[in-house]
Design a protein around this motif. Structure first.
Motif, short mmCIF file in Angstrom:
data_model
loop_
_atom_site.label_atom_id
_atom_site.label_comp_id
_atom_site.label_asym_id
_atom_site.label_seq_id
_atom_site.Cartn_x
_atom_site.Cartn_y
_atom_site.Cartn_z
N LEU A 320 0.82 -1.21 0.00
CA LEU A 320 0.00 0.00 0.00
C LEU A 320 0.86 1.26 0.00
N VAL A 321 2.02 1.18 0.63
CA VAL A 321 2.95 2.31 0.60
C VAL A 321 3.31 2.66 -0.83
N GLU A 322 3.55 1.63 -1.66
CA GLU A 322 3.87 1.90 -3.06
C GLU A 322 2.67 2.44 -3.81
N SER A 323 1.52 1.83 -3.66
CA SER A 323 0.36 2.23 -4.45
C SER A 323 -0.15 3.62 -4.09
N THR A 324 0.11 4.08 -2.85
CA THR A 324 -0.30 5.43 -2.44
C THR A 324 0.84 6.43 -2.53
N ARG A 325 2.04 5.97 -2.92
CA ARG A 325 3.23 6.81 -2.99
C ARG A 325 3.55 7.43 -1.62
N ALA A 326 3.27 6.69 -0.56
CA ALA A 326 3.53 7.20 0.78
C ALA A 326 5.04 7.30 1.03
N ASP A 327 5.48 8.43 1.56
CA ASP A 327 6.89 8.58 1.93
C ASP A 327 7.07 8.75 3.43
N GLY A 328 5.99 8.49 4.17
CA GLY A 328 6.07 8.52 5.63
C GLY A 328 4.97 7.66 6.21
N ILE A 329 5.20 7.15 7.41
CA ILE A 329 4.22 6.25 8.03
C ILE A 329 4.28 6.38 9.55
#
Length: 421
Positions: A320-329
């Motif tokens: 999901l980090v990849e599909s949402t382009r998340a750069d922080g969590i």
């Protein structure tokens, strides 16, 4: 955008074609185990993806400020491996030959948070994932840890991308540029009708975020199992905020101040909120908040019955980090803690997991990490009252320790970097 009212679609031809691509993508997914049908559907989808931009360019004379914002999109496409592949593949399909498709099966052995081995196995294209799992379970696979099996169709010209993921990525690029076109006209919602497939709507994304339905469909092409415990199912769910849930939360916990900055800066605020909920309920579910900069791009709840299911949940979170382009969590969870014994120190590499020890202590943790390497972790140790009620201590900074549970996220960021995402 300037209006919330439904208005006529300003780029209807291109927008309808994008919706066609959405429908075709699901048809492609449905034909995954039939090589001929998969090739046929891929040959239809790829040219249509390319046609979206052509149909948009046909209206450039009437689209406001087109000459200023569209060239930036073209420049970004030239640097994108995926969009370059779409252009070249369309030309190959229509002028030369079919794409050179390769079918393989990715087998991943996850022994623990830090030890993970990937390999490629060969199985007949029409062999289903459950059949592959059955075959592997009767082979010489490792006796411990988690085994993941993923079906993969790839184009020889794009070996690092599975084709459903590649075409879903291309769809996201096109959705973003059509959103920009709507914005140029001041249209927030247009009047194109939804299709018979429930998820195929006129909704567009302002950023490179893949559609949830495409992520879910791709997850159906993989399976997870242990040698001793059988199949392990993914336990991760999207947590959408809605007024009813927020109102109920306010009545139960009082006025909660939701942190509204970047992931690192939000850790103290999330800890304050988590302690309130922990003391009210006596427990706290594991929740992940995904960010792009300071903008939240997703909230996920995770449940796991054992360590293998927990590792799987975090591997799914990494996707999901990849599909949402998340750069922080940010991760909020309950945790077990235990000090290393003198015997364990002598053995050096051995440490009996805290979750299985009688001398374990309980804590509430809030851990944040970013793609650029920053992290922060606060822990509030939990004491139990005579009736099991939770009493949360003052938070302590444990950033120096880090969290192994975020290893899948860091691996994903490294992989995204290698693929230019």
């Amino acid at each position: 955008m300037t209006s919330d009212a439904v208005q006529p679609c300003p780029v209807a031809d291109a927008h309808r074609r994008l919706m066609d691509c959405h429908t075709q993508w699901h048809t492609l997914h449905g034909s995954y185990l039939d090589p001929d049908e998969f090739r046929l559907n891929l040959n239809s989808l790829v040219p249509n993806l390319r046609n979206v931009t052509w149909l948009l360019q046909k209206q450039k004379a009437v689209i406001p400020d087109f000459a200023n914002w569209y060239p930036a999109f073209q420049d970004a496409c030239k640097k994108s491996e995926i969009m370059g592949w779409v252009v070249k593949s369309r030309n190959r399909i229509t002028k030369e030959a079919d794409l050179e498709l390769l079918s393989s099966c990715q087998v991943i052995w996850t022994k623990n948070w830090l030890e993970r081995v990937e390999g490629i196995a060969t199985f007949p294209p029409r062999m289903s994932t459950p059949e592959i799992v059955h075959s592997l379970r009767h082979s010489n696979t490792p006796p411990v840890g988690l085994i993941t099996v993923r079906r993969r169709w790839v184009d020889k010209a794009l070996p690092s991308w599975e084709l459903l993921a590649a075409t879903a990525e291309a769809y996201s690029w096109l959705s973003q540029i059509l959103w920009k076109a709507h914005e140029a006209f001041g249209v927030d919602r247009c009047d194109l009708a939804d299709r018979s497939v429930e998820c195929v709507t006129s909704a567009l994304c302002s950023t490179l975020i893949r559609l949830p339905c495409m992520d879910l469909a791709q997850s159906e092409l993989q399976a997870h199992f242990t040698m001793s415990g059988g199949v392990v199912n993914e336990q991760i769910e999207r947590l959408d905020s809605n007024p009813t849930i927020l109102k109920a939360a306010g009545e139960r916990y009082g006025e909660l101040e939701f942190p509204r900055s970047g992931p690192i800066e939000n850790v103290p605020g999330f800890m304050k909120m988590a302690r309130t909920m922990m003391e009210r309920d006596g427990y706290h579910h594991t929740i992940a908040f995904l960010y792009n900069g300071e903008r939240g791009v997703g909230t996920r709840g995770m449940q796991f019955e054992d360590q293998n299911a927990k590792m799987l949940a975090f591997e799914s979170l990494a996707d999901l980090v990849e599909s949402t382009r998340a750069d922080g969590i940010v991760i909020i969870s309950e945790s077990w803690f235990a000090a290393q014994t003198e015997k364990e120190k002598e053995l050096d590499t051995f440490f009996f997991p805290a979750r299985d020890r009688l001398d374990r202590t309980e804590g509430l943790t809030v851990h944040a990490a970013t793609r650029d390497g920053r992290q922060m972790e606060l822990v509030s140790m939990v004491q139990r009252g005579p009736n099991g009620e939770a009493i949360c201590g003052e938070p302590v900074d444990l950033t120096v320790m880090g969290a192994n549970t975020l290893a899948p996220i860091r691996r994903k960021w490294d992989d995204m970097q290698k693929r230019g995402l």
